[in-house]
Design a protein around this motif. Structure first.
Motif, PDB file in Angstrom:
ATOM      1  N   MET A   1       0.850  -1.187   0.000  1.00 45.76           N
ATOM      2  CA  MET A   1       0.000   0.000   0.000  1.00 45.76           C
ATOM      3  C   MET A   1       0.886   1.237   0.000  1.00 45.76           C
ATOM      4  O   MET A   1       1.805   1.345   0.816  1.00 45.76           O
ATOM      5  N   ASP A   2       0.653   2.206  -0.926  1.00 41.38           N
ATOM      6  CA  ASP A   2       1.526   3.363  -0.984  1.00 41.38           C
ATOM      7  C   ASP A   2       1.254   4.300   0.187  1.00 41.38           C
ATOM      8  O   ASP A   2       0.238   4.225   0.858  1.00 41.38           O
ATOM      9  N   LYS A   3       2.227   5.196   0.466  1.00 40.63           N
ATOM     10  CA  LYS A   3       2.181   6.027   1.657  1.00 40.63           C
ATOM     11  C   LYS A   3       0.973   6.953   1.660  1.00 40.63           C
ATOM     12  O   LYS A   3       0.354   7.174   2.702  1.00 40.63           O
ATOM     13  N   GLN A   4       0.632   7.530   0.495  1.00 41.96           N
ATOM     14  CA  GLN A   4      -0.504   8.443   0.455  1.00 41.96           C
ATOM     15  C   GLN A   4      -1.794   7.749   0.870  1.00 41.96           C
ATOM     16  O   GLN A   4      -2.584   8.295   1.646  1.00 41.96           O
ATOM     17  N   LEU A   5      -2.032   6.526   0.361  1.00 43.22           N
ATOM     18  CA  LEU A   5      -3.236   5.792   0.734  1.00 43.22           C
ATOM     19  C   LEU A   5      -3.148   5.336   2.180  1.00 43.22           C
ATOM     20  O   LEU A   5      -4.145   5.363   2.908  1.00 43.22           O
ATOM     21  N   ASN A   6      -1.946   4.946   2.632  1.00 41.59           N
ATOM     22  CA  ASN A   6      -1.785   4.449   3.996  1.00 41.59           C
ATOM     23  C   ASN A   6      -2.133   5.524   5.024  1.00 41.59           C
ATOM     24  O   ASN A   6      -2.691   5.234   6.063  1.00 41.59           O
ATOM     25  N   ASP A   7      -1.780   6.793   4.698  1.00 46.33           N
ATOM     26  CA  ASP A   7      -2.027   7.889   5.640  1.00 46.33           C
ATOM     27  C   ASP A   7      -3.145   8.807   5.168  1.00 46.33           C
ATOM     28  O   ASP A   7      -3.212   9.969   5.556  1.00 46.33           O
ATOM     29  N   ALA A   8      -4.027   8.318   4.300  1.00 49.21           N
ATOM     30  CA  ALA A   8      -5.152   9.118   3.809  1.00 49.21           C
ATOM     31  C   ALA A   8      -6.053   9.541   4.977  1.00 49.21           C
ATOM     32  O   ALA A   8      -6.125   8.869   6.006  1.00 49.21           O
ATOM     33  N   PRO A   9      -6.781  10.673   4.844  1.00 49.25           N
ATOM     34  CA  PRO A   9      -7.652  11.143   5.934  1.00 49.25           C
ATOM     35  C   PRO A   9      -8.951  10.364   6.024  1.00 49.25           C
ATOM     36  O   PRO A   9      -9.975  10.930   6.404  1.00 49.25           O
ATOM     37  N   CYS A  10      -8.946   9.110   5.654  1.00 47.07           N
ATOM     38  CA  CYS A  10     -10.123   8.260   5.778  1.00 47.07           C
ATOM     39  C   CYS A  10      -9.644   6.813   5.880  1.00 47.07           C
ATOM     40  O   CYS A  10      -8.527   6.495   5.507  1.00 47.07           O
ATOM     41  N   GLY A  11     -10.499   5.947   6.421  1.00 46.52           N
ATOM     42  CA  GLY A  11     -10.145   4.541   6.522  1.00 46.52           C
ATOM     43  C   GLY A  11     -10.218   3.851   5.175  1.00 46.52           C
ATOM     44  O   GLY A  11     -10.996   4.245   4.300  1.00 46.52           O
ATOM     45  N   PHE A  12      -9.388   2.826   4.989  1.00 44.56           N
ATOM     46  CA  PHE A  12      -9.402   2.044   3.753  1.00 44.56           C
ATOM     47  C   PHE A  12      -9.074   0.600   4.089  1.00 44.56           C
ATOM     48  O   PHE A  12      -8.168   0.328   4.878  1.00 44.56           O
ATOM     49  N   LEU A  13      -9.876  -0.334   3.515  1.00 48.92           N
ATOM     50  CA  LEU A  13      -9.567  -1.745   3.667  1.00 48.92           C
ATOM     51  C   LEU A  13     -10.063  -2.506   2.448  1.00 48.92           C
ATOM     52  O   LEU A  13     -10.897  -2.020   1.685  1.00 48.92           O
ATOM     53  N   THR A  14      -9.487  -3.687   2.238  1.00 52.87           N
ATOM     54  CA  THR A  14      -9.949  -4.578   1.171  1.00 52.87           C
ATOM     55  C   THR A  14     -10.409  -5.881   1.800  1.00 52.87           C
ATOM     56  O   THR A  14      -9.829  -6.348   2.789  1.00 52.87           O
ATOM     57  N   LEU A  15     -11.493  -6.452   1.213  1.00 46.34           N
ATOM     58  CA  LEU A  15     -12.096  -7.675   1.730  1.00 46.34           C
ATOM     59  C   LEU A  15     -12.066  -8.765   0.672  1.00 46.34           C
ATOM     60  O   LEU A  15     -12.203  -8.493  -0.528  1.00 46.34           O
ATOM     61  N   SER A  16     -11.900  -9.988   1.124  1.00 47.31           N
ATOM     62  CA  SER A  16     -12.049 -11.135   0.235  1.00 47.31           C
ATOM     63  C   SER A  16     -13.529 -11.415   0.023  1.00 47.31           C
ATOM     64  O   SER A  16     -14.402 -10.790   0.657  1.00 47.31           O
ATOM     65  N   GLY A  19     -15.399 -12.087   3.081  1.00 51.55           N
ATOM     66  CA  GLY A  19     -15.501 -11.038   4.081  1.00 51.55           C
ATOM     67  C   GLY A  19     -14.283 -10.940   4.980  1.00 51.55           C
ATOM     68  O   GLY A  19     -14.336 -10.269   6.012  1.00 51.55           O
ATOM     69  N   LEU A  20     -13.175 -11.603   4.593  1.00 51.64           N
ATOM     70  CA  LEU A  20     -11.953 -11.519   5.389  1.00 51.64           C
ATOM     71  C   LEU A  20     -11.182 -10.251   5.013  1.00 51.64           C
ATOM     72  O   LEU A  20     -11.117  -9.869   3.846  1.00 51.64           O
ATOM     73  N   ILE A  21     -10.599  -9.600   6.011  1.00 52.28           N
ATOM     74  CA  ILE A  21      -9.851  -8.359   5.797  1.00 52.28           C
ATOM     75  C   ILE A  21      -8.472  -8.715   5.230  1.00 52.28           C
ATOM     76  O   ILE A  21      -7.698  -9.443   5.856  1.00 52.28           O
ATOM     77  N   ILE A  22      -8.188  -8.184   4.028  1.00 50.50           N
ATOM     78  CA  ILE A  22      -6.922  -8.477   3.352  1.00 50.50           C
ATOM     79  C   ILE A  22      -5.882  -7.390   3.664  1.00 50.50           C
ATOM     80  O   ILE A  22      -4.772  -7.682   4.058  1.00 50.50           O
ATOM     81  N   THR A  23      -6.271  -6.129   3.480  1.00 51.99           N
ATOM     82  CA  THR A  23      -5.383  -5.008   3.786  1.00 51.99           C
ATOM     83  C   THR A  23      -6.165  -3.938   4.535  1.00 51.99           C
ATOM     84  O   THR A  23      -7.383  -3.849   4.416  1.00 51.99           O
ATOM     85  N   VAL A  24      -5.433  -3.131   5.294  1.00 56.20           N
ATOM     86  CA  VAL A  24      -6.054  -2.036   6.042  1.00 56.20           C
ATOM     87  C   VAL A  24      -5.023  -0.933   6.194  1.00 56.20           C
ATOM     88  O   VAL A  24      -3.842  -1.202   6.399  1.00 56.20           O
ATOM     89  N   ASN A  25      -5.437   0.317   6.027  1.00 52.00           N
ATOM     90  CA  ASN A  25      -4.462   1.406   6.130  1.00 52.00           C
ATOM     91  C   ASN A  25      -4.306   1.881   7.576  1.00 52.00           C
ATOM     92  O   ASN A  25      -5.087   1.542   8.470  1.00 52.00           O
ATOM     93  N   ARG A  26      -3.245   2.664   7.791  1.00 57.85           N
ATOM     94  CA  ARG A  26      -2.929   3.104   9.148  1.00 57.85           C
ATOM     95  C   ARG A  26      -4.028   3.983   9.730  1.00 57.85           C
ATOM     96  O   ARG A  26      -4.291   3.958  10.930  1.00 57.85           O
ATOM     97  N   THR A  27      -4.682   4.788   8.884  1.00 59.92           N
ATOM     98  CA  THR A  27      -5.743   5.668   9.381  1.00 59.92           C
ATOM     99  C   THR A  27      -6.842   4.863  10.048  1.00 59.92           C
ATOM    100  O   THR A  27      -7.300   5.202  11.154  1.00 59.92           O
ATOM    101  N   LEU A  28      -7.284   3.772   9.418  1.00 60.03           N
ATOM    102  CA  LEU A  28      -8.355   2.954   9.999  1.00 60.03           C
ATOM    103  C   LEU A  28      -7.868   2.259  11.258  1.00 60.03           C
ATOM    104  O   LEU A  28      -8.623   2.108  12.223  1.00 60.03           O
ATOM    105  N   LEU A  29      -6.595   1.807  11.261  1.00 65.32           N
ATOM    106  CA  LEU A  29      -6.059   1.177  12.470  1.00 65.32           C
ATOM    107  C   LEU A  29      -6.070   2.153  13.654  1.00 65.32           C
ATOM    108  O   LEU A  29      -6.359   1.762  14.785  1.00 65.32           O
ATOM    109  N   LYS A  30      -5.752   3.444  13.373  1.00 62.81           N
ATOM    110  CA  LYS A  30      -5.792   4.444  14.434  1.00 62.81           C
ATOM    111  C   LYS A  30      -7.223   4.642  14.932  1.00 62.81           C
ATOM    112  O   LYS A  30      -7.466   4.790  16.126  1.00 62.81           O
TER     113      LYS A  30
END
Length: 403
Positions: A1-16, A19-30
């Motif tokens: 995941m690139d840095k801009q998406l990782n630290d975007a001002p909104c949550g981002f995740l991808t699902l299989s 319904g399994l979580i594949i990726t999640v950005n730092r914003t959503l983790l916070k």
């Protein structure tokens, strides 16, 4: 995941599909107050409230299967501390290397709830005013006035946001033109031919190159790649450009050029380690009179020399990237050459993600092809590799024929 998406001002995740979580950005983790290993690989229900879990199964999944996208669906997340976080969800189904994944953008709606609470208070005030006839009109006017002020405030904020987006787009376009106009034009004479290709992955690029005729027989060629992409990397490349242009045209040695670029990067970030960027670079000085190439490779992918007989010689790194370590000692190497040879310099955006560089094979298979034709072959192959490996990166390479 690139840095801009990782630290975007909104949550981002991808699902299989399950319904399994594949990726999640730092914003959503916070937002969730969770660590990556506690979320990735888990079912999305683990971050949903109980009502949201039912809503996900009964509405979200069926609608996604039917429409393949969802816009502004209201749902609630739960944090590690069991706090409920209301969010708006936008989702789209995409194919990724033979699998189907769902990309979700989650926008926290705390402010919206606050505004809705204000509207509820205003409505309650109006109802109470009806029961208390003496106070009804006054309280209703206050409530309506508050509501109107909030609406006008939201309209003004939206107007400012639209203007900001428009201004930003104009500024980025201007910056892109300035960056492209700084690139040097091809050089063609009876001693040497130099041509290049450059394409940014977004509006601005962290890649940059330049080639200059120093005197009657000497030519300086540089290519560099600043860590990352986008505005920050582009600003750094543009700060390096006038420096290396001046150093090269003055005829400074490859070692001195690299030392000055390294000193400049350290001076930019001497008081801010978090913002520090490093840069890989190759600088070659070609002397057509002595038939010699002097070069320094600072952590960059190896440039390639191919002799007239087809023999290939990679110009491997002689030093770490510039801006990485204080007081770096840069080592210069020399390569004698014969007429009819060819040089290739490139950034990692045109490399094969598998380890072997397909560019070397293209040069070896087409030793007599003119630079223009060779450039087209590389671009055709590059386009094929991008489609195969879903790459998105700045692209830059330089071709040099020594006559």
């Amino acid at each position: 995941m690139d840095k801009q998406l990782n630290d975007a001002p909104c949550g981002f995740l991808t699902l299989s599909e399950e319904g399994l979580i594949i990726t999640v950005n730092r914003t959503l983790l916070k937002i969730l107050n969770e660590e990556p290993e506690q979320v990735i690989g888990q079912h999305i229900n683990t971050i949903l409230t109980v009502p949201a879990q039912l809503f996900y199964q009964l509405y979200f999944v069926p609608l996604l299967k039917l429409e393949h996208h969802i816009e502004e669906m209201y749902i609630s997340l739960k944090t590690r501390d069991r706090e409920e976080i209301p969010v708006l969800v936008n989702a789209v189904v995409k194919a990724d290397r033979g699998a189907t994944v769902t990309e979700c953008v989650l926008i926290p709606m705390r402010k919206r709830n606050e505004y809705e609470n204000e509207l509820l208070k205003a409505r309650n005030a109006a109802q109470e005013a009806l029961l208390a006839k003496q106070k009804a009109n006054a309280e209703l006017e206050i409530a309506l006035g508050t509501l109107k002020a909030k609406q006008e405030e939201l309209l003004e904020i939206n107007k400012q946001n639209q203007q900001f987006k428009l201004n930003t787009k104009r500024e980025l376009e201007l910056a892109r033109k300035i960056q492209e106009n700084s690139l040097t034009e091809p050089i063609v004479n009876d001693q040497i031919q130099i041509d290049a290709y450059y394409k940014a992955s977004s509006e601005l690029s962290g890649d940059l190159y330049g080639f200059y005729q120093i005197d009657k027989h000497r030519y300086g060629i540089i290519i560099l790649d600043v860590m990352g992409h986008g505005i920050s990397s582009a600003l750094i490349t543009m700060s390096l450009h006038p420096l290396f242009q001046r150093q090269i045209t003055q005829g400074l040695s490859p070692v001195k050029v690299m030392k000055e670029l390294d000193r400049h990067l350290h001076s930019l970030f001497q008081n801010d380690e978090e913002a520090r960027h490093y840069c890989t670079a190759v600088y070659l000085e070609i002397d057509t009179a002595t038939k010699k190439i002097d070069y320094v490779n600072a952590g960059h992918p190896p440039a390639l020399w191919q002799g007239a007989d087809g023999t290939q010689h990679p110009l491997h790194a002689t030093a770490p990237p510039i801006g990485m370590f204080e007081d770096t000692e840069f080592q210069s190497r020399s390569l004698p050459y014969t007429e009819g040879g060819r040089l290739l310099l490139y950034t990692d955006g045109v490399m094969d993600p598998t380890a072997s560089c397909y560019l070397f094979d293209i040069l070896k298979d087409n030793p007599d092809l003119p630079i223009a034709g060779l450039k087209e072959k590389i671009l055709t192959s590059l386009h094929h590799h991008k489609e195969t490996h879903h790459k998105s990166d700045d692209e830059c390479f330089i071709l040099i024929d020594l006559k």
